[in-house]
Scaffold this active site. Structure first.
Site, mmCIF file in Angstrom:
data_model
loop_
_atom_site.group_PDB
_atom_site.id
_atom_site.type_symbol
_atom_site.label_atom_id
_atom_site.label_comp_id
_atom_site.label_asym_id
_atom_site.label_seq_id
_atom_site.Cartn_x
_atom_site.Cartn_y
_atom_site.Cartn_z
ATOM 1 C CG HIS A 24 -1.912 -1.081 1.308
ATOM 2 N ND1 HIS A 24 -2.088 -1.871 2.422
ATOM 3 C CD2 HIS A 24 -2.795 -1.550 0.389
ATOM 4 C CE1 HIS A 24 -3.044 -2.756 2.202
ATOM 5 N NE2 HIS A 24 -3.495 -2.589 0.970
ATOM 6 C CE LYS A 48 -11.249 -6.795 3.018
ATOM 7 N NZ LYS A 48 -10.229 -6.917 2.014
ATOM 8 N NE ARG A 99 -2.169 -7.865 -4.444
ATOM 9 C CZ ARG A 99 -2.949 -7.814 -3.385
ATOM 10 N NH1 ARG A 99 -2.425 -7.660 -2.192
ATOM 11 N NH2 ARG A 99 -4.251 -7.939 -3.493
ATOM 12 C CB SER A 137 -3.985 -6.982 4.379
ATOM 13 O OG SER A 137 -3.493 -5.738 3.974
HETATM 14 O O1 PNS Z 1 -8.676 -3.186 0.298
HETATM 15 P P1 PNS Z 1 -9.877 -3.765 -0.379
HETATM 16 O O2 PNS Z 1 -10.659 -4.612 0.594
HETATM 17 O O3 PNS Z 1 -9.529 -4.488 -1.651
HETATM 18 O O4 PNS Z 1 -10.819 -2.498 -0.786
HETATM 19 C C1 PNS Z 1 -12.068 -2.714 -1.388
HETATM 20 C C2 PNS Z 1 -12.866 -1.398 -1.430
HETATM 21 C C3 PNS Z 1 -13.015 -0.826 -0.039
HETATM 22 C C4 PNS Z 1 -12.133 -0.396 -2.288
HETATM 23 C C5 PNS Z 1 -14.239 -1.714 -2.084
HETATM 24 O O5 PNS Z 1 -14.838 -2.770 -1.397
HETATM 25 C C6 PNS Z 1 -15.160 -0.523 -2.063
HETATM 26 O O6 PNS Z 1 -15.024 0.386 -2.852
HETATM 27 N N1 PNS Z 1 -16.118 -0.520 -1.093
HETATM 28 C C7 PNS Z 1 -17.024 0.600 -0.878
HETATM 29 C C8 PNS Z 1 -18.454 0.250 -1.334
HETATM 30 C C9 PNS Z 1 -18.551 0.364 -2.849
HETATM 31 O O7 PNS Z 1 -18.368 1.418 -3.420
HETATM 32 N N2 PNS Z 1 -18.831 -0.772 -3.485
HETATM 33 C C10 PNS Z 1 -18.915 -0.819 -4.922
HETATM 34 C C11 PNS Z 1 -17.557 -1.012 -5.573
HETATM 35 S S1 PNS Z 1 -17.650 -2.441 -6.527
#
Ligand code: PNS
Length: 169
Positions: A24, A48, A99, A137
């Site tokens: 990150h 999660k 990645r 993570s």
């Molecule tokens: O670190 P992560 O868990 O890969 O991040 C995922 C994240 C937080 C970027 C994604 O789940 C997200 O944008 N969540 C907010 C809700 C949302 O906008 N959902 C629609 C996107 S598909």
């Protein structure tokens, strides 16, 4: 991306950051060079199991940004849709790190969906550095829970709080 004023481009780097890793950090530093302002946006309630509360994740991200001296990077938390949060900041782009091909499938779908929801906001994916290719993570948490050491994969500002989670109680 709109072209209103190229000198004030704002990007948002959303994620769970549970915890914030060297991967990150690499993406943060590189995105911060591309945009005037980068906001690390800690998603409050990912679907999660989390090791850290949103307050803890926020505090750790802020500690990293401070120790790395990244003057154009801010850290905030958000709830709801990422695109709504980006709009609320008048942001232009969503940053994600890539990645592997597995990441690509998920990021592609998320990018398409976000673009459908907010066509003015672009998703910008940065390829991870080879050095960070294997850092996830979720896997770091698994390794640590089984007694492995992952300190060199985490920013120094995160190491103490991370290890404490596996030694406390
Ligand atoms: O670190 P992560 O868990 O890969 O991040 C995922 C994240 C937080 C970027 C994604 O789940 C997200 O944008 N969540 C907010 C809700 C949302 O906008 N959902 C629609 C996107 S598909």
């Amino acid at each position: 991306m709109n072209n209103q004023n190229l000198s004030t481009q704002i990007a948002v780097y959303p994620g769970s950051f549970d915890p914030f890793t060297n991967g990150h950090l690499d993406i943060t530093k590189r995105a911060a060079r591309l945009f005037d302002t980068l906001i690390i946006a800690v998603y409050a309630s990912p679907r999660k199991q989390l090791l850290f509360s949103v307050e803890e994740r926020l505090e750790l991200c802020r500690a990293v940004v401070e120790s790395e001296h990244l003057p154009n990077v801010r850290v905030e938390s958000f709830t709801g849709l990422t695109v709504d949060y980006v709009k609320s900041l008048s942001g232009h782009a969503i940053i994600r790190g890539l990645r592997s091909s597995n990441d690509f499938e998920a990021e592609f779908q998320m990018g398409l969906l976000n673009h459908r929801l907010a066509p003015d906001i672009e998703t910008v994916c940065l390829f991870t550095n080879l050095e960070q290719l294997f850092i996830r993570s979720s896997q770091l948490k698994e390794v640590a829970s089984l007694g492995g050491h992952v300190n060199d994969m985490l920013p120094s500002a995160v190491v103490g709080a991370f290890n404490k989670k596996f030694t406390a109680g």
